[in-house]
Design an enzyme around this catalytic site. Structure first.
Site, mmCIF file in Angstrom:
data_model
loop_
_atom_site.group_PDB
_atom_site.id
_atom_site.type_symbol
_atom_site.label_atom_id
_atom_site.label_comp_id
_atom_site.label_asym_id
_atom_site.label_seq_id
_atom_site.Cartn_x
_atom_site.Cartn_y
_atom_site.Cartn_z
ATOM 1 N N LYS A 1 -23.479 3.691 60.337
ATOM 2 C CA LYS A 1 -23.218 3.761 61.776
ATOM 3 C C LYS A 1 -21.955 4.503 62.182
ATOM 4 O O LYS A 1 -22.007 5.424 63.001
ATOM 5 C CB LYS A 1 -23.192 2.348 62.370
ATOM 6 C CG LYS A 1 -24.560 1.758 62.300
ATOM 7 C CD LYS A 1 -24.671 0.351 62.763
ATOM 8 C CE LYS A 1 -26.026 -0.146 62.302
ATOM 9 N NZ LYS A 1 -26.210 -0.117 60.821
ATOM 10 N N LYS B 1 5.619 29.821 73.729
ATOM 11 C CA LYS B 1 4.327 29.627 73.062
ATOM 12 C C LYS B 1 3.220 29.167 74.001
ATOM 13 O O LYS B 1 3.423 28.370 74.892
ATOM 14 C CB LYS B 1 4.461 28.570 71.950
ATOM 15 C CG LYS B 1 5.273 29.001 70.756
ATOM 16 C CD LYS B 1 4.647 30.115 69.942
ATOM 17 C CE LYS B 1 3.403 29.694 69.204
ATOM 18 N NZ LYS B 1 3.708 28.765 68.096
ATOM 19 N N THR C 1 -15.744 44.034 58.845
ATOM 20 C CA THR C 1 -16.222 43.387 57.619
ATOM 21 C C THR C 1 -14.958 43.204 56.775
ATOM 22 O O THR C 1 -14.048 44.041 56.847
ATOM 23 C CB THR C 1 -17.257 44.244 56.836
ATOM 24 O OG1 THR C 1 -16.625 45.442 56.403
ATOM 25 C CG2 THR C 1 -18.474 44.585 57.692
ATOM 26 N N HIS C 2 -14.887 42.129 56.044
ATOM 27 C CA HIS C 2 -13.668 41.795 55.267
ATOM 28 C C HIS C 2 -12.442 41.698 56.174
ATOM 29 O O HIS C 2 -11.324 41.935 55.733
ATOM 30 C CB HIS C 2 -13.389 42.825 54.170
ATOM 31 C CG HIS C 2 -14.585 43.143 53.334
ATOM 32 N ND1 HIS C 2 -14.879 42.500 52.154
ATOM 33 C CD2 HIS C 2 -15.585 44.035 53.520
ATOM 34 C CE1 HIS C 2 -15.998 42.991 51.647
ATOM 35 N NE2 HIS C 2 -16.454 43.918 52.461
ATOM 36 N N SER D 1 4.498 24.611 73.191
ATOM 37 C CA SER D 1 5.263 24.109 72.053
ATOM 38 C C SER D 1 6.429 23.286 72.575
ATOM 39 O O SER D 1 6.982 23.589 73.635
ATOM 40 C CB SER D 1 5.776 25.289 71.235
ATOM 41 O OG SER D 1 6.924 24.921 70.503
ATOM 42 N N GLN E 1 -25.440 -0.612 56.360
ATOM 43 C CA GLN E 1 -24.594 -0.853 57.527
ATOM 44 C C GLN E 1 -23.561 0.279 57.679
ATOM 45 O O GLN E 1 -23.043 0.517 58.760
ATOM 46 C CB GLN E 1 -23.887 -2.211 57.371
ATOM 47 C CG GLN E 1 -23.023 -2.607 58.539
ATOM 48 C CD GLN E 1 -22.690 -4.097 58.502
ATOM 49 O OE1 GLN E 1 -23.553 -4.928 58.741
ATOM 50 N NE2 GLN E 1 -21.458 -4.432 58.192
ATOM 51 N N GLU F 1 -8.477 25.367 67.753
ATOM 52 C CA GLU F 1 -8.014 24.887 66.443
ATOM 53 C C GLU F 1 -8.563 23.489 66.139
ATOM 54 O O GLU F 1 -8.962 23.187 65.018
ATOM 55 C CB GLU F 1 -6.479 24.863 66.403
ATOM 56 C CG GLU F 1 -5.868 26.244 66.421
ATOM 57 C CD GLU F 1 -4.359 26.181 66.597
ATOM 58 O OE1 GLU F 1 -3.655 25.968 65.599
ATOM 59 O OE2 GLU F 1 -3.883 26.318 67.736
ATOM 60 N N ASN G 1 -0.548 27.956 72.843
ATOM 61 C CA ASN G 1 -1.354 27.798 71.626
ATOM 62 C C ASN G 1 -2.823 27.494 71.926
ATOM 63 O O ASN G 1 -3.117 26.739 72.852
ATOM 64 C CB ASN G 1 -0.773 26.658 70.778
ATOM 65 C CG ASN G 1 0.652 26.939 70.336
ATOM 66 O OD1 ASN G 1 1.002 28.091 70.067
ATOM 67 N ND2 ASN G 1 1.468 25.908 70.270
ATOM 68 N N ASN H 1 -33.742 -6.169 59.905
ATOM 69 C CA ASN H 1 -33.929 -4.886 59.221
ATOM 70 C C ASN H 1 -34.732 -3.897 60.062
ATOM 71 O O ASN H 1 -34.358 -2.722 60.169
ATOM 72 C CB ASN H 1 -34.601 -5.106 57.860
ATOM 73 C CG ASN H 1 -33.746 -5.975 56.962
ATOM 74 O OD1 ASN H 1 -32.573 -6.210 57.278
ATOM 75 N ND2 ASN H 1 -34.294 -6.463 55.867
ATOM 76 N N SER I 1 -20.202 -6.010 61.460
ATOM 77 C CA SER I 1 -20.288 -4.646 61.998
ATOM 78 C C SER I 1 -20.142 -4.646 63.517
ATOM 79 O O SER I 1 -20.268 -3.610 64.156
ATOM 80 C CB SER I 1 -21.624 -4.008 61.598
ATOM 81 O OG SER I 1 -22.698 -4.873 61.923
ATOM 82 N N TYR J 1 -34.128 -2.844 52.418
ATOM 83 C CA TYR J 1 -32.811 -2.897 53.047
ATOM 84 C C TYR J 1 -31.746 -3.359 52.058
ATOM 85 O O TYR J 1 -31.976 -4.264 51.242
ATOM 86 C CB TYR J 1 -32.819 -3.848 54.263
ATOM 87 C CG TYR J 1 -31.449 -3.913 54.918
ATOM 88 C CD1 TYR J 1 -31.053 -2.947 55.834
ATOM 89 C CD2 TYR J 1 -30.532 -4.909 54.572
ATOM 90 C CE1 TYR J 1 -29.783 -2.969 56.407
ATOM 91 C CE2 TYR J 1 -29.262 -4.940 55.148
ATOM 92 C CZ TYR J 1 -28.891 -3.967 56.058
ATOM 93 O OH TYR J 1 -27.641 -3.984 56.602
#
Ligand code: ARG
Length: 459
Positions: free
Chosen positions: A326, A284, A156-157, A278, A323, A291, A286, A111, A24, A318
C-alpha cells in the site's frame, strides 16, 4: 472477551507495540471510501440472496454511510489494536448497530475485501492519471503549434548535431506520454476485475452472487479463480511500472528544461512562479520544480523494485507481506499526480526564447551534414563528401569562423563543384525545409505531425 475480531482462539493479547507493528491503519485509512463502497455492495448482495434480511442490509448500509461521514469529519479515532481500516470500520459498525453489523462479514474475508478496495482505488487513480497525462499532452501540443519555425540545435551525445524545429523536439515528449497513456489504458483490463466473493482463498459455502457485486461495483469482470483473486498483486506492480516509466519521461524532459534555462543555453526562461531563489546568492533563480521531478524518479522506481521483491517467493494465497503493497503505491500515485500537474504549469508559463534559439544555430556546425549532402547532390560519393567537409570544419575551427563565413574561393579550393548557392543552402531554415521525409523535422512534416497529434487528442 478479546477486543480482536479474531480473538476467540487466543489466550493472550499482543502488547501495544506489537499491535502497532502489525497495524496498517495509519495508511490504509486512505481506503475508507472504497471499503464502504465494497461493503455496501456486499451487504446488498447478501440480502438479495436471502443470506441476510433486507432490514439488516438497510441497517448495515445506513450505519456504514454514517461512519464514512464521521471519518471524513475526523470524528472517529482509529485504533492500532484493530489493525486496519476494515476491522476498524466493522468494529465501529457493530458498536453502533449491534447484531446486524456482525452479519456483514458473512461469505467474505479481509483477503478479498482488501483486494476489492485496492482494485477500486487503483482503477480510480489510474483514470485520474490518464486525464492528467492528456492535459499535459495538450499543453505540449499548444506550445509546439507556436514553434514549428523556431529552430534549435538538435543534439546527440549532448554535442550539437543538426538543426531541428523546437516543436519537433518537444513533440517527442508528447509521443512518450502517448505511449504512457496507452500503457495505463491497457492495464485497466487487469485492474478492472472483481475479487469480491473469493473470501479467504477458496470461495464460500454461502450462496453469494459474485457477478452481482461485480456489476454494482462497476467492475468489467470477476476473477475466475478464488486463489488468484486474493493473491494477485500484478496490477499493482504494473501500475508502479507505468508510473515509474512516465516519471522517467518527465525526468528526461526536466533535465532538458534545466539545461535550457542555464545562462549557457538561455533557450527558455522559467516563470518566477515556478522557480525558487537562493538563501545566499541573490542573483539565483533555480529550476527547483524540474529538479524535484527529476529527483522523484528515485522514489517511484524504488517503490516498483520494493513491490517486486515483496512478491518474490510468496506462496499462495494471502500472506501478511501483502500489506506492504500500500504505502509504495499510495506514494507513487501521489508523486506522479503532483509531478504531472507541476510540469504542466511549468511548461505553460515558461518563455521560449525564440530569437536566441534561432541565432544559436547560426553559430555552430550543425549544418555540416548539409554541406556533405550538397556535395552528394554534385555527384560526390557521401564518404568522400564527409571527408572533405571534415577538413573544411577543421579549417574553420582553426580560424574561429563558421561554415556561412567561409569565402567561396576557400570552398572551391576544397572542391570545385561548390558554387555561390551554398550560402543559401546552408541556412538553418533551409536545412529544415529540405527535410520532407515522413516524421522528420521539416516544417511541412512537423505540421503534419501536429495535425495527427491533434486528431489523437480529439478522438
Ligand atoms: N491489513 C491487511 C492488508 O492490508 C488486510 C488483510 C488482512 N488479512 C489477513 N488475513 N490478515 O493486507
Amino acid at each position: 472477551m478479546s477486543n480482536k475480531a479474531w480473538g476467540g482462539r487466543f489466550e493472550a493479547q499482543p502488547e501495544e507495540w506489537v499491535d502497532e507493528f502489525n497495524a496498517s491503519i495509519d495508511f490504509d485509512q486512505n481506503l475508507i471510501d472504497q471499503d464502504v463502497q465494497g461493503s455496501i455492495a456486499h451487504a446488498t448482495m447478501l440480502a438479495n440472496q436471502n443470506i441476510i434480511s433486507q432490514d439488516e442490509a438497510h441497517t448495515i448500509i445506513e450505519g456504514l454511510k454514517a461512519i464514512q461521514k464521521d471519518v471524513h469529519q475526523n470524528k472517529i479515532a482509529f485504533k492500532a489494536s484493530l489493525e486496519d481500516i476494515h476491522l476498524n470500520i466493522e468494529h465501529e459498525l457493530i458498536q453502533r448497530v449491534g447484531e446486524a453489523g456482525g452479519k456483514l462479514h458473512t461469505g467474505r474475508s479481509r483477503n478479498d475485501q482488501v483486494a476489492t478496495d485496492m482494485h477500486l482505488y487503483t482503477k480510480e487513480e489510474v483514470n485520474g492519471i490518464i486525464e492528467l497525462i492528456k492535459s499535459l499532452q495538450q499543453t505540449i501540443l499548444s506550445i509546439a503549434n507556436q514553434h514549428v519555425d523556431t529552430i534549435m540545435p538538435g543534439y546527440t551525445h549532448l554535442q550539437r548535431a543538426q538543426p531541428i524545429s523546437f516543436a519537433h523536439h518537444i513533440m517527442t515528449y508528447f509521443w512518450m506520454l502517448e505511449r504512457d497513456k496507452s500503457r495505463f489504458q491497457d492495464s485497466m483490463k487487469r485492474i478492472d476485475i472483481s475479487p469480491l466473493g473469493a473470501a479467504a482463498l477458496s470461495g464460500t459455502t454461502h450462496p453469494i452472487d459474485r457477478h452481482e457485486t461485480q456489476k454494482s461495483l462497476n467492475f468489467s469482470a470477476v476473477y475466475e479463480n478464488s486463489l488468484d483473486a486474493v493473491s494477485d498483486r500484478d496490477y499493482i506492480v504494473e501500475t508502479l511500472h507505468n508510473i515509474s516509466l512516465t516519471m522517467v519521461h518527465l525526468s528526461r524532459f526536466s533535465e532538458e528544461i534545466i539545461f535550457w534555462s542555464t545562462d549557457e543555453a538561455k533557450f527558455i526562461t522559467l516563470s518566477d512562479a515556478f522557480s525558487t531563489g537562493s538563501s545566499i546568492m541573490p542573483q539565483k533563480k533555480n529550476p527547483d520544480m524540474a529538479e524535484l521531478i527529476r529527483g522523484k524518479v528515485g522514489r517511484t522506481t524504488g517503490h516498483l523494485m520494493s513491490m517486486l521483491v515483496t512478491l518474490k517467493g510468496l506462496p499462495l494465497a494471502y500472506n501478511k507481506d501483502m500489506q506492504e503493497d500500500k504505502e509504495g503505491l499510495f506514494d507513487a500515485i501521489h508523486t506522479i499526480k503532483g509531478s504531472l500537474k507541476i510540469f504542466e504549469g511549468m511548461l505553460d508559463t515558461m518563455t521560449v526564447n525564440t530569437n536566441r534559439l534561432n541565432e544559436t544555430v547560426t553559430k555552430d556546425f550543425s549544418n555540416a551534414t548539409e554541406l556533405a549532402d550538397y556535395l552528394v547532390s554534385k555527384n560526390v560519393p557521401f564518404r568522400t563528401a564527409h571527408e572533405i567537409v571534415g577538413k573544411i570544419v577543421l579549417d574553420c575551427i582553426n580560424k574561429g569562423v563558421y561554415l556561412l563565413d567561409v569565402p567561396l574561393e576557400d570552398y572551391q579550393s576544397h572542391h570545385e563543384s561548390i558554387e555561390a548557392d551554398i550560402y543559401d543552402f546552408l541556412k538553418p531554415e533551409n536545412c529544415l525545409k529540405r527535410r520532407k521525409s515522413y516524421g522528420s523535422t521539416g516544417q511541412d512534416a512537423v505540421k503534419h505531425q501536429l495535425s495527427v497529434a491533434q486528431q489523437l487528442m480529439n478522438s
